[in-house]
Scaffold this motif. Structure first.
Motif, short mmCIF file in Angstrom:
data_model
loop_
_atom_site.label_atom_id
_atom_site.label_comp_id
_atom_site.label_asym_id
_atom_site.label_seq_id
_atom_site.Cartn_x
_atom_site.Cartn_y
_atom_site.Cartn_z
N PRO A 1 -46.02 -55.86 -48.87
CA PRO A 1 -44.91 -56.37 -48.08
C PRO A 1 -44.11 -55.23 -47.46
N GLY A 2 -43.78 -55.38 -46.20
CA GLY A 2 -42.97 -54.38 -45.52
C GLY A 2 -43.74 -53.21 -44.93
N ALA A 3 -45.08 -53.23 -45.04
CA ALA A 3 -45.87 -52.08 -44.58
C ALA A 3 -46.08 -52.05 -43.08
N GLU A 4 -46.02 -53.21 -42.43
CA GLU A 4 -46.47 -53.29 -41.04
C GLU A 4 -45.52 -54.15 -40.24
N GLU B 1 -49.37 -59.71 -46.59
CA GLU B 1 -50.05 -58.62 -47.28
C GLU B 1 -51.47 -58.58 -46.74
N SER B 2 -52.11 -57.42 -46.83
CA SER B 2 -53.48 -57.29 -46.33
C SER B 2 -54.32 -56.45 -47.28
N LEU B 3 -55.60 -56.80 -47.35
CA LEU B 3 -56.63 -55.91 -47.86
C LEU B 3 -57.38 -55.39 -46.65
N SER B 4 -57.44 -54.08 -46.50
CA SER B 4 -58.03 -53.48 -45.31
C SER B 4 -59.27 -52.67 -45.66
N PHE B 5 -60.30 -52.87 -44.85
CA PHE B 5 -61.56 -52.13 -44.97
C PHE B 5 -61.94 -51.64 -43.58
N ALA B 6 -62.91 -50.74 -43.51
CA ALA B 6 -63.27 -50.19 -42.20
C ALA B 6 -64.67 -49.59 -42.26
N ALA B 7 -65.12 -49.08 -41.12
CA ALA B 7 -66.45 -48.49 -41.02
C ALA B 7 -66.59 -47.33 -42.00
N ASP B 8 -67.73 -47.27 -42.70
CA ASP B 8 -67.91 -46.24 -43.72
C ASP B 8 -69.28 -45.56 -43.67
N ARG B 9 -70.05 -45.82 -42.63
CA ARG B 9 -71.37 -45.18 -42.50
C ARG B 9 -71.22 -43.91 -41.69
N ALA C 1 -44.47 -49.68 -40.57
CA ALA C 1 -43.07 -49.92 -40.90
C ALA C 1 -42.66 -48.99 -42.05
N ASP C 2 -41.45 -49.16 -42.51
CA ASP C 2 -40.93 -48.28 -43.55
C ASP C 2 -41.12 -48.90 -44.92
N GLY C 3 -42.34 -49.41 -45.17
CA GLY C 3 -42.63 -49.98 -46.48
C GLY C 3 -42.88 -48.89 -47.52
N ASP C 4 -42.93 -49.31 -48.77
CA ASP C 4 -43.14 -48.37 -49.86
C ASP C 4 -44.64 -48.19 -50.08
#
Length: 312
Positions: A83-86, A102-110, A307-310
């Motif tokens: 909460p508050g991150a974005e 809230e989010s779980l974030s993943f991305a390209a890893d190859r 954002a100014d999240g913790d």
């Protein structure tokens, strides 16, 4: 709706059947010029896969905050955005309160084998040990999303009149991001602040976004010049697709980046909980699009919505 037919409630956003013998190229062009959004059906992806991801991710999001904090990252990282991150409205220069999600974030890893590129764009993902079943589900979904996105880009190249490989010749080793966005209800969040949304008004930054969403009162809205804000049409058998800023530049401004927002949790359904699976498909690092270096642009925009999240 039939292939290429338009839903006036969603600002003329058509449903395009990817399995049709003759895709509705004219409807695609009109929709992307007006709203930057499409629905795509006939994609062949089993609906039990996103359902299983939601079930596993929900178990993570309902963990105590101190457990989730072990995976906390800033925007653009691989892990948990708390909460508050974005605040997506920052991308438009609007001083909005942080987004209610809230989010779980993943991305390209190859890895590409280029250390300077891999160190920024192809790092390993972080998989929560508390939900071990999530990793194989997400990895399967990501593979299917990449194939689907290239399929969509092929159609977009044809709709633009430039050929099926106009975009995909720049997706040989692309980056992508994937967010599982959790939108809890008011019983957890309390009363939203004035001007606060689940996701504030913005346009996506890159090439094309493929969204698996749930219907709700506090759901997705799309903006058009003629109609203003309107609820996005929903079809449980279709993915919602929108183009981002780089795609708009790529077309010389013919197509518009789809401006959108996600409404706050509604007062008359305070316990409404929604979850969206959002796949942001980009191009190969180093691609220059009408004078814009693609990934310098992406990094700048990701930094802009932090954002100014913790987070750490």
């Amino acid at each position: 709706m039939r292939d290429g037919s338009e839903d006036s409630s969603g600002g003329g956003i058509p449903t395009v059947d990817l399995s049709a013998a003759e895709p509705a190229l004219g409807a695609i062009d009109r929709a992307l010029r007006r709203a930057g959004f499409l629905l795509v059906s006939g994609h062949g992806i089993d609906p039990t896969l996103p359902a299983a991801i939601r079930e596993s991710a929900r178990a993570f999001f309902h963990l105590p905050a101190e457990v989730k904090q072990r995976y906390a990252v800033k925007v653009g990282g691989r892990g948990w955005l708390g909460p508050g991150a974005e605040a997506n409205g920052y991308a438009e220069g609007t001083a909005t309160p942080p987004d209610l999600k809230e989010s779980l974030s993943f991305a390209a890893d190859r890895p590409t084998g280029r250390p300077e590129v891999d160190a920024e764009w192809f790092l390993p993902n972080r998989w929560p040990a508390e939900v071990p079943e999530l990793r194989p589900l997400v990895e399967e979904y990501l593979a299917r999303m990449q194939a689907l996105s290239d399929r969509v880009l092929g159609l977009l190249g044809l709709a633009l009149g430039e050929g099926a490989d106009f975009f995909t010749r720049h997706t040989g080793h692309p980056t992508f991001g994937f967010n599982v966005n959790w939108y809890p209800g008011r019983e957890r969040l309390g009363e939203p602040e004035p001007g606060q949304f689940r996701i504030g008004p913005h346009t996506d930054f890159g090439t094309v976004t493929v969204l698996d969403r749930q219907a709700g009162k506090g759901g997705l809205q799309v903006y058009t010049d003629g109609g203003g804000w309107a609820d996005a049409p929903y079809d449980p058998a279709a993915f919602t697709v929108n183009i981002g800023d780089l795609m708009a530049v790529w077309t010389g401004g013919r197509w518009r980046s789809g401006r959108h927002r996600v409404l706050p949790p509604p007062a008359d359904a305070p316990d409404e909980e929604l979850m969206s699976l959002v796949y942001f498909y980009e191009c190969d690092p180093g691609t220059t699009i009408n004078g814009i270096e693609s990934h310098a642009h992406l990094r700048a925009q990701l930094d802009a919505i932090t954002a100014d999240g913790d987070v750490r």
